[in-house]
Design a protein around this motif. Structure first.
Motif, PDB file in Angstrom:
ATOM      1  N   LEU B 105       0.849  -1.188   0.000  1.00 31.92           N
ATOM      2  CA  LEU B 105       0.000   0.000   0.000  1.00 31.92           C
ATOM      3  C   LEU B 105       0.889   1.244   0.000  1.00 31.92           C
ATOM      4  N   GLU B 109      -2.109   5.466   1.612  1.00 33.94           N
ATOM      5  CA  GLU B 109      -3.072   4.402   1.918  1.00 33.94           C
ATOM      6  C   GLU B 109      -2.799   3.791   3.292  1.00 33.94           C
ATOM      7  N   MET B 112      -4.172   6.080   5.734  1.00 32.00           N
ATOM      8  CA  MET B 112      -5.647   6.090   5.670  1.00 32.00           C
ATOM      9  C   MET B 112      -6.233   4.909   6.441  1.00 32.00           C
ATOM     10  N   VAL B 113      -5.541   3.773   6.395  1.00 36.55           N
ATOM     11  CA  VAL B 113      -6.030   2.630   7.183  1.00 36.55           C
ATOM     12  C   VAL B 113      -6.034   2.997   8.661  1.00 36.55           C
ATOM     13  N   GLY B 114      -5.008   3.780   9.059  1.00 35.38           N
ATOM     14  CA  GLY B 114      -4.937   4.205  10.459  1.00 35.38           C
ATOM     15  C   GLY B 114      -6.053   5.147  10.861  1.00 35.38           C
ATOM     16  N   GLN B 116      -9.194   4.855  10.110  1.00 34.03           N
ATOM     17  CA  GLN B 116     -10.501   4.183   9.984  1.00 34.03           C
ATOM     18  C   GLN B 116     -11.510   4.602  11.046  1.00 34.03           C
ATOM     19  N   ARG B 119     -14.320   6.735   9.902  1.00 30.97           N
ATOM     20  CA  ARG B 119     -15.167   6.245   8.832  1.00 30.97           C
ATOM     21  C   ARG B 119     -16.615   6.243   9.315  1.00 30.97           C
ATOM     22  N   GLU B 137     -14.172   8.273   1.916  1.00 34.36           N
ATOM     23  CA  GLU B 137     -12.867   8.176   1.285  1.00 34.36           C
ATOM     24  C   GLU B 137     -12.135   9.520   1.393  1.00 34.36           C
ATOM     25  N   LEU B 140     -11.115  10.306   5.054  1.00 31.05           N
ATOM     26  CA  LEU B 140      -9.938   9.543   5.480  1.00 31.05           C
ATOM     27  C   LEU B 140      -8.675  10.110   4.847  1.00 31.05           C
ATOM     28  N   ARG B 176       0.732   7.037  10.917  1.00 26.56           N
ATOM     29  CA  ARG B 176      -0.406   6.132  10.859  1.00 26.56           C
ATOM     30  C   ARG B 176      -1.038   5.968  12.249  1.00 26.56           C
TER      31      ARG B 176
END
Lengths: 292, 280
Positions: B105, B109, B112-114, B116, B119, B137, B140, B176
């Motif tokens: 990733l 990205e 961005m997972v961090g 969440q 969301r 999207e 984030l 992150r």
């Protein structure tokens, strides 16, 4: 020359179906590192369900939608019930589980619908396009097949690359523990992955059923070729699966047209062996190598 | 089982409280009745020789390891048995030893997972690709860019982590963790592999996370830990052998003994600063 064009067009439309089967296998491999040998049986079940819906309602579209929906549900159920218990077990457990599931589904289908293959309606005409005086070996139904597979491949690409759900699915596939720590429900991502894969397989089943007929074992050859396509594409990469499917479709179409259709399964396996010998990571593998 | 008087947690509503936690793997006791507290705004260092139970303690807090006995609470609520995937939504973020980034990733990205936690779209909507999920999207992405900007990583957002220098990867990993705007930030060996300048940058950064954030870090780099932390807890063989401000703790005879061994301590006659070499 006409023959070459015919074989090329035919290769593209069968390749699209191999691509869809390969996509189903790749989606599952990416998320759970399992080769789903039951994929052929799962898409057989959903195609039987589609057949029942089409026969009773007379609507092809409804049958198609029900096939996709039942694929989503079947995939999710299989993941929750059968895959969960073998997830952290040795890889062989998962192999045996999918083989067992294959046997179970084929037997159940035989008990419900019988073992005699039956016909399955096509979405559009199976009469080839007419160009001048010749009929091409490419039909309106082939056009439909290719367009549907392209649409699904694009939709999956958008899902994985452009949405937060896709991002979480990729994160969960790359490093489940890390993803979990960041708040990703990894188990749920796996369920979604299996559901999407099974829906993709269900689509392939409905598309290919008119040409192979519908019976409990009808889709086994398609699954083997789909597997070769997935390996060709790297087993890890959805775009690779699509390209692998089309390349294989073309290659097998030429073999079938110039050398005889009896050689097709042999040619598929020869290609598999050559790819594994020369480039074991596949032609389009996203990850350079994966050491365990 | 040991019997001892349960202590009252020092922290009130806020902060993390670990009380009498016991963990054993097979016959080996990894943690034997460990109690640790961290309050908001405090930087706590957990140190100790290899195998002392530092990472096990982190894993217990994160829910990766379930303690045989003892309690954990976070913000006054029990934390025992909480699934790791819920931590981020509770405001707990952790970095891993090394970098622990997703290799396939991009940097953006990864961060961005961090994020969440921020969301909103539920799963069925996300699968249908409805507009909510689009807005998600963007949200984030914005959060991730802010976190990356804070760490000076704006220039590498589209790169894959593997192509970046190690120190930059460590900053991305920290971005992150910060992207979920944690109230408890757990850093597992944040100083590993960094040079002196990078260490001082990291120290400034940890000092700047804010007065509402509790920081808990494990590291071997004694100078770094002493300069960054408000308080140190020393673990040895699964027990807390010292707990206090850094300058006192590093002079504690039991700490020197744990790090250098009894002989060495006697030989060196508690020469001040002797523990500095312990990470070597």
């Amino acid at each position: 020359m006409t023959k070459f064009i015919d074989l090329t067009l035919n290769g593209i439309s069968t390749g699209a179906i191999y691509a869809a089967v390969a996509l189903a296998l790749v989606l599952i491999w990416r998320s759970t590192r399992i080769v789903n040998f039951a994929q052929g049986a799962m898409l057989m079940i959903t195609t039987f369900i589609a057949s029942a819906v089409i026969n009773s309602s007379g609507s092809y579209v409804l049958g198609f939608v029900v096939a996709l929906a039942s694929g989503l549900v079947l995939g999710a159920i299989v993941e929750r019930v059968a895959v969960r218990p073998v997830e952290n077990a040795p890889p062989l457990n998962a192999v045996i589980m999918t083989l067992g599931l294959y046997t179970l589904l084929v037997a159940v289908a035989g008990m419900i619908w019988g073992n005699t293959p039956r016909s399955f309606p096509a979405a559009f005409s199976l009469r080839g396009y007419r160009v001048g005086a010749t009929n091409l070996l490419f039909t309106p139904n082939d056009t439909f097949t290719v367009l549907v597979v392209i649409a699904v491949a694009v939709a999956l690409a958008v899902l994985f690359r452009g949405t937060s759900l896709g991002l979480r699915m990729r994160a969960a596939a790359f490093a489940p523990e890390v993803a979990r720590l960041l708040g990703v429900r990894v188990g749920r991502m796996l369920t979604v992955g299996w559901a999407l894969a099974a829906a993709c397989g269900a689509m392939a089943g409905v598309l290919v059923a008119p040409s192979v007929f519908l019976g409990p074992n009808s889709f086994d050859p398609i699954l083997i070729i789909g597997f070769v396509a997935a390996v060709l594409g790297g087993l890890d990469s959805p775009p690779g699966a699509v390209i692998g499917g089309v390349v294989l479709g073309l290659a097998l179409s030429y073999v079938s047209g110039y050398e005889g259709s009896a050689l097709v399964p042999l040619a598929a396996l020869v290609i598999l062996v050559i790819v594994l010998m020369i480039r074991p990571t596949g032609l389009f593998s996203a990850t350079k190598e994966r050491r365990v | 089982m040991e019997t001892r008087e349960p202590r009252e947690p020092l922290t009130g509503a806020g902060g993390l409280s670990v009380l009498d936690v016991v963990v054993s793997f097979g016959g080996i006791r990894a943690l034997e009745g460990v109690s640790v507290e961290v309050s908001p705004g405090e930087v706590l260092g957990v140190i100790g020789p290899n195998g002392a139970g530092k990472t096990t303690l982190f894993n217990v807090i994160c829910g990766f390891v379930r303690p045989q006995s003892g309690t954990l609470s976070w913000g006054g609520k029990p934390l025992t048995g909480v699934h790791p995937a819920r931590l981020a939504s509770l405001g707990i973020a952790r970095t891993l030893q090394g970098v622990g980034l997703f290799g396939g990733l991009t940097v953006l990205e990864n961060v961005m997972v961090g994020a969440q936690r921020f969301r909103r779209a539920r799963l069925p909507l996300a699968m249908l690709g409805l507009p909510w999920s689009d807005a998600d999207e963007r949200r984030l992405r914005d959060r991730a860019l802010v976190a990356l900007g804070r760490l000076g990583c704006e220039d590498v957002v589209d790169r894959l982590p593997g192509t970046l220098p190690y120190a930059v990867q460590k900053r991305v990993a920290l971005a992150r963790a910060l992207a979920c705007e944690p109230e408890l930030l757990m850093l597992d060996e944040p100083a590993g592999g960094l040079d002196a300048r990078e260490l001082s940058e990291l120290g400034d950064l940890i000092g700047s996370v804010g007065s509402s954030v509790a920081v808990m870090l494990v590291d071997h780099h004694m100078d770094f830990v002493v300069s960054v932390c408000d308080r140190l807890v020393v673990l040895d063989f699964g027990r807390v052998i010292a707990d206090g401000d850094p300058s006192t703790v590093r002079q504690d005879p039991r700490v020197l003994e744990a790090y250098l061994g009894r002989e060495a301590v006697q030989d060196d006659a508690l020469r001040s600063g002797g523990a500095e070499d312990a990470h070597a």
